[in-house]
Design an enzyme around this catalytic site. Sequence first.
Site, PDB file in Angstrom:
ATOM      1  N   GLU A 286     -23.964  -6.062 -11.418  1.00  0.00           N
ATOM      2  CA  GLU A 286     -24.599  -5.849 -10.128  1.00  0.00           C
ATOM      3  C   GLU A 286     -23.648  -5.142  -9.163  1.00  0.00           C
ATOM      4  O   GLU A 286     -22.504  -5.565  -9.009  1.00  0.00           O
ATOM      5  CB  GLU A 286     -24.930  -7.250  -9.585  1.00  0.00           C
ATOM      6  CG  GLU A 286     -26.092  -7.305  -8.687  1.00  0.00           C
ATOM      7  CD  GLU A 286     -27.420  -7.568  -9.409  1.00  0.00           C
ATOM      8  OE1 GLU A 286     -27.498  -7.473 -10.658  1.00  0.00           O
ATOM      9  OE2 GLU A 286     -28.377  -7.839  -8.688  1.00  0.00           O
TER      10      GLU A 286
ATOM     11  N   LYS B 216     -26.602 -16.058  -8.732  1.00  0.00           N
ATOM     12  CA  LYS B 216     -27.532 -14.937  -8.830  1.00  0.00           C
ATOM     13  C   LYS B 216     -27.130 -13.949  -7.745  1.00  0.00           C
ATOM     14  O   LYS B 216     -27.342 -14.181  -6.553  1.00  0.00           O
ATOM     15  CB  LYS B 216     -28.980 -15.392  -8.639  1.00  0.00           C
ATOM     16  CG  LYS B 216     -29.950 -14.238  -8.737  1.00  0.00           C
ATOM     17  CD  LYS B 216     -31.342 -14.716  -9.030  1.00  0.00           C
ATOM     18  CE  LYS B 216     -32.403 -13.630  -9.103  1.00  0.00           C
ATOM     19  NZ  LYS B 216     -32.081 -12.280  -8.793  1.00  0.00           N
TER      20      LYS B 216
ATOM     21  N   ASP C 148       0.536   4.180  -2.606  1.00  0.00           N
ATOM     22  CA  ASP C 148       0.255   5.555  -2.174  1.00  0.00           C
ATOM     23  C   ASP C 148       1.279   6.525  -2.756  1.00  0.00           C
ATOM     24  O   ASP C 148       0.955   7.664  -3.094  1.00  0.00           O
ATOM     25  CB  ASP C 148       0.269   5.655  -0.647  1.00  0.00           C
ATOM     26  CG  ASP C 148      -0.962   4.991  -0.041  1.00  0.00           C
ATOM     27  OD1 ASP C 148      -1.858   4.610  -0.815  1.00  0.00           O
ATOM     28  OD2 ASP C 148      -1.015   4.843   1.193  1.00  0.00           O
TER      29      ASP C 148
ATOM     30  N   LYS D 101     -33.938 -20.260  -7.763  1.00  0.00           N
ATOM     31  CA  LYS D 101     -33.695 -19.684  -6.438  1.00  0.00           C
ATOM     32  C   LYS D 101     -33.334 -20.755  -5.419  1.00  0.00           C
ATOM     33  O   LYS D 101     -33.708 -21.917  -5.557  1.00  0.00           O
ATOM     34  CB  LYS D 101     -34.957 -18.943  -5.963  1.00  0.00           C
ATOM     35  CG  LYS D 101     -35.423 -17.873  -6.928  1.00  0.00           C
ATOM     36  CD  LYS D 101     -34.745 -16.572  -6.701  1.00  0.00           C
ATOM     37  CE  LYS D 101     -35.430 -15.861  -5.535  1.00  0.00           C
ATOM     38  NZ  LYS D 101     -35.021 -14.462  -5.444  1.00  0.00           N
TER      39      LYS D 101
ATOM     40  N   CYS E  83     -32.667   3.129  32.166  1.00  0.00           N
ATOM     41  CA  CYS E  83     -32.691   4.272  33.098  1.00  0.00           C
ATOM     42  C   CYS E  83     -33.982   4.374  33.895  1.00  0.00           C
ATOM     43  O   CYS E  83     -34.074   5.182  34.811  1.00  0.00           O
ATOM     44  CB  CYS E  83     -32.459   5.574  32.335  1.00  0.00           C
ATOM     45  SG  CYS E  83     -33.896   6.129  31.411  1.00  0.00           S
TER      46      CYS E  83
ATOM     47  N   TYR F 117     -22.043  -9.440 -15.611  1.00  0.00           N
ATOM     48  CA  TYR F 117     -22.466 -10.723 -16.175  1.00  0.00           C
ATOM     49  C   TYR F 117     -23.159 -10.632 -17.535  1.00  0.00           C
ATOM     50  O   TYR F 117     -23.579 -11.626 -18.080  1.00  0.00           O
ATOM     51  CB  TYR F 117     -23.364 -11.471 -15.194  1.00  0.00           C
ATOM     52  CG  TYR F 117     -24.484 -10.604 -14.609  1.00  0.00           C
ATOM     53  CD1 TYR F 117     -25.508 -10.124 -15.404  1.00  0.00           C
ATOM     54  CD2 TYR F 117     -24.488 -10.283 -13.261  1.00  0.00           C
ATOM     55  CE1 TYR F 117     -26.500  -9.334 -14.891  1.00  0.00           C
ATOM     56  CE2 TYR F 117     -25.489  -9.482 -12.725  1.00  0.00           C
ATOM     57  CZ  TYR F 117     -26.486  -9.012 -13.536  1.00  0.00           C
ATOM     58  OH  TYR F 117     -27.471  -8.223 -13.028  1.00  0.00           O
TER      59      TYR F 117
ATOM     60  N   ASP G   1       0.827  -1.198   0.000  1.00  0.00           N
ATOM     61  CA  ASP G   1       0.000   0.000   0.000  1.00  0.00           C
ATOM     62  C   ASP G   1       0.864   1.253   0.000  1.00  0.00           C
ATOM     63  O   ASP G   1       0.508   2.260  -0.606  1.00  0.00           O
ATOM     64  CB  ASP G   1      -0.915   0.000   1.231  1.00  0.00           C
ATOM     65  CG  ASP G   1      -2.021  -1.026   1.084  1.00  0.00           C
ATOM     66  OD1 ASP G   1      -2.186  -1.548  -0.040  1.00  0.00           O
ATOM     67  OD2 ASP G   1      -2.698  -1.307   2.080  1.00  0.00           O
ATOM     68  N   ALA G   2       1.989   1.177   0.682  1.00  0.00           N
ATOM     69  CA  ALA G   2       2.863   2.349   0.743  1.00  0.00           C
ATOM     70  C   ALA G   2       3.383   2.691  -0.653  1.00  0.00           C
ATOM     71  O   ALA G   2       3.389   3.856  -1.062  1.00  0.00           O
ATOM     72  CB  ALA G   2       4.018   2.090   1.690  1.00  0.00           C
TER      73      ALA G   2
ATOM     74  N   GLU H  98     -24.447 -19.467 -13.346  1.00  0.00           N
ATOM     75  CA  GLU H  98     -23.768 -18.365 -12.643  1.00  0.00           C
ATOM     76  C   GLU H  98     -24.470 -18.115 -11.329  1.00  0.00           C
ATOM     77  O   GLU H  98     -25.648 -18.417 -11.189  1.00  0.00           O
ATOM     78  CB  GLU H  98     -23.920 -17.057 -13.441  1.00  0.00           C
ATOM     79  CG  GLU H  98     -23.374 -17.083 -14.808  1.00  0.00           C
ATOM     80  CD  GLU H  98     -23.767 -15.810 -15.568  1.00  0.00           C
ATOM     81  OE1 GLU H  98     -24.559 -14.994 -15.054  1.00  0.00           O
ATOM     82  OE2 GLU H  98     -23.271 -15.669 -16.684  1.00  0.00           O
TER      83      GLU H  98
ATOM     84  N   SER I 290     -35.576  -8.590 -16.599  1.00  0.00           N
ATOM     85  CA  SER I 290     -35.412  -9.346 -15.361  1.00  0.00           C
ATOM     86  C   SER I 290     -35.495 -10.825 -15.730  1.00  0.00           C
ATOM     87  O   SER I 290     -35.493 -11.170 -16.906  1.00  0.00           O
ATOM     88  CB  SER I 290     -36.433  -8.899 -14.316  1.00  0.00           C
ATOM     89  OG  SER I 290     -37.664  -9.466 -14.599  1.00  0.00           O
TER      90      SER I 290
ATOM     91  N   ASP J 259     -27.066 -10.942  -5.311  1.00  0.00           N
ATOM     92  CA  ASP J 259     -28.152 -10.231  -4.639  1.00  0.00           C
ATOM     93  C   ASP J 259     -27.736  -8.776  -4.414  1.00  0.00           C
ATOM     94  O   ASP J 259     -27.369  -8.382  -3.318  1.00  0.00           O
ATOM     95  CB  ASP J 259     -28.463 -10.921  -3.306  1.00  0.00           C
ATOM     96  CG  ASP J 259     -29.820 -10.509  -2.782  1.00  0.00           C
ATOM     97  OD1 ASP J 259     -30.568  -9.846  -3.519  1.00  0.00           O
ATOM     98  OD2 ASP J 259     -30.134 -10.845  -1.621  1.00  0.00           O
TER      99      ASP J 259
ATOM    100  N   ARG K 116     -30.996   0.126 -12.964  1.00  0.00           N
ATOM    101  CA  ARG K 116     -31.962  -0.551 -13.820  1.00  0.00           C
ATOM    102  C   ARG K 116     -33.285   0.208 -13.900  1.00  0.00           C
ATOM    103  O   ARG K 116     -33.913   0.262 -14.949  1.00  0.00           O
ATOM    104  CB  ARG K 116     -32.180  -1.969 -13.289  1.00  0.00           C
ATOM    105  CG  ARG K 116     -33.221  -2.739 -14.046  1.00  0.00           C
ATOM    106  CD  ARG K 116     -33.240  -4.196 -13.626  1.00  0.00           C
ATOM    107  NE  ARG K 116     -34.257  -4.885 -14.364  1.00  0.00           N
ATOM    108  CZ  ARG K 116     -35.530  -4.936 -14.025  1.00  0.00           C
ATOM    109  NH1 ARG K 116     -35.924  -4.327 -12.925  1.00  0.00           N
ATOM    110  NH2 ARG K 116     -36.408  -5.567 -14.760  1.00  0.00           N
TER     111      ARG K 116
END
Length: 736
Positions: free
Chosen positions: A240, A179, A101, A378, A475, A292, A97-98, A177, A146, A181, A200
């Site tokens: 997505e 689905k 950066d 599903k 309380c 996708y 990361d250094a 694939e 859809s 969410d 969408r």
Amino acid sequence: MRRAMSSPKTQSDPGQPQLDLFSSQTRPDENARPGPSEDAPDTAGEHLNDGDEDRRAAEISFEQLPDDTEARLQALRAAIRFHDHRYYVLDAPLISDAEYDRLFHELIRLETAHPALVTPDSPSQRVSGEPLAKFRKVPHDPPMLSLGKAMVPGEFFDFDHRLTEELGISRIRYCCEPKFDGLSISVRYENGVLTQASTRGNGAVGEDVTANLKTIRAVPLKLRVPEGEKAPEIFEARGEVLINKADFARMNEALEEQGRETFVNPRNAAAGSLRQLDPRITAARPLTAYFYEVGQTSLTFGSHADKLRRLAEFGFRTIQPTMALGGEEVGRIYERFLATRHDFPFEIDGMVVKADDMALREELGTLTRTPRWAIAWKFPAVEEESEVLAIDIQVGRTGKLTPVARIRPVMVGGALVSNVTLHNEDEIRRKGVMLGDRVFVRRAGDVIPEIVSVIAEKRTGSERPFVFPDHCPVCGASAPRPQGEVDRRCTGIDCPAQLTGRILHFAERSAMDIQGMGDKLAETLTSCGLVRSVADFYRLTKEPLVRLERMGGKSADNLLEAIRKSKNVPLRRFIYALGIRHVGEATAKALAARAGTLDVLQNMSAEELQQIPDIGPEVADAIVRFFAEPRNQEVVRALLAAGVAPAADTSESSASTSADGPFAGKKIVLTGTLASMTRDEAKAAIEKRGGAVAASVSSKTDMVVAGEKAGSKLDKARQLGVRVVSEDEFREMLAQ
Ligand code: IVH
């Protein structure tokens, strides 16, 4: 960490007003590291080239960067693009990361020195532009369809049967694939450069979320075009936007720590984050995106698998499909998906099965909203049995009492569940949950566990009903449930559970305006016991303050001075500072104008209060209850005794402000869930424009703003013929 390094432009712009990026939600997840868990299913990595030009640039060490400004900028951008792709798309960083950066800072340094050389696809341009008033509409061509659903195996096999019959092929080649969410989006590239991104919407028309989408580092601003090829004129990537489970958990933990409201599930969090009018808020959320499909494009494809390979090659995050020949094989793959669904780094709620061959797709065509060549199979919800051991009441920062069932720990869909929220009193009643009951527990949307139902046959007679308390368990103050609302709330002004939140509210600029009182200081003051109620502010002395961490003599002096200055406060701001439920700035102003003094206000009856325009029975009730609570009376007395002197501000006229616009002087009711803002934000926006928000619908209501899942209030509005507006219309009105 790299994630935190969004545009330094916004971070360091001194002209920019201080913005609470996390007002409704979170702070940037410094450790967020998007990406699949170690043993996650096949991600795109192995299918990608290394983006020739960018890779070559990345191989140059910092010291070897060209000196010529333009060449240096180009090399830096290519290197950053390459490393972003390694990090955010492939989850396989090559540098620390250094080091990263260092490259990024150099890019910013050069671009700041040479603003004319900034290009729209520069990695520095991910967070740019001012907040929008509203989202522009974008038509989708081709429409964003859809998918038809199969809930049980038979429905999938019917689908397969239909296709084989119609095409006269015995075994169709399918792509399987996950689905995802999340929230579907379409991202348009013209000659390889990102030009537009849209949600969408209804499939035919969506909303322009370009600025927001650009903040997502997993989305390339520029396509990675292999050497020797030209970027396609038009290329729309469809996929997505979502939040990976690990990032979601980290984000909610951070929110919890800050005492802020947490998100219910990653999907809501992703949707809320993408539909922010201010891209800086979106940038602070750990969003990612998987792709996708391809929308409009000047390229052609022979198969779906080709498309996915192309998407990956161009630098998009994809999950490469599992190929199946015939329905039976799809069935076996489905079982595997189901068994490993929790190993995916993101939530999936099923498996999408698509005919691979583009020519077959063409032949099958589409229905109005769904293609005939694909189906979403599903997953069934996961349910397990457990037992309710106890029901505890949690008191949130806003005083809301939430019942939580402590259940015998049980594994539900891969996670150990021992606490289940019951939301509120009505929910307990609706489900008929008693202490000691055997219950079915489900993890809905994979994250938040819930009690589905009581197993009545297993009752032994020893179960006991749960009595919801009418006092705060923390309380002891009364915790009434206002008419028309589902939650009970603690009314104690000094309730420890709400203290930090109340203190921050009290010190807010539009309340007592105690400068320098931020989250950290409020936390410290309450946790060390120096401040147990807002009145304690005025008893603070220098000596204990300087012993606090990060508090020098100078800051202690400044704080004490700010507190002293806050004593002479206009009455309306004092009333607002008390944090009485339903009393926002506009209502406080109306109350101050009518009552004139605090003493009068404290003694007004609900009937008298309702004489004030825009104050309905619920608000009146909340005010009366607030002042009736002995502990609140005590705190108010202590504040006055400490020298706080709220004075009527005679320049303020009565409740309805003179502002123009669609909300001025109107009584508005909010119902359902708004996707783009919290209820408090909506309320504040209305009040700012001279309107008042009421809790229930009556014939006096001017307008009802109906969000998603609006219920009885919407029905009532329709019955009474009250004007109902959608969230979109509401936002348009706010923008007027
Ligand atoms: S393809 C023409 N593939 O599910 C077909 N959609 O219920 C367009 N979704 O609106 C969609 N994962 O938002 C496709 N692998 C996947 C998907 C997927 C999730 C969403 C998408 C769509 C919805 C339909």
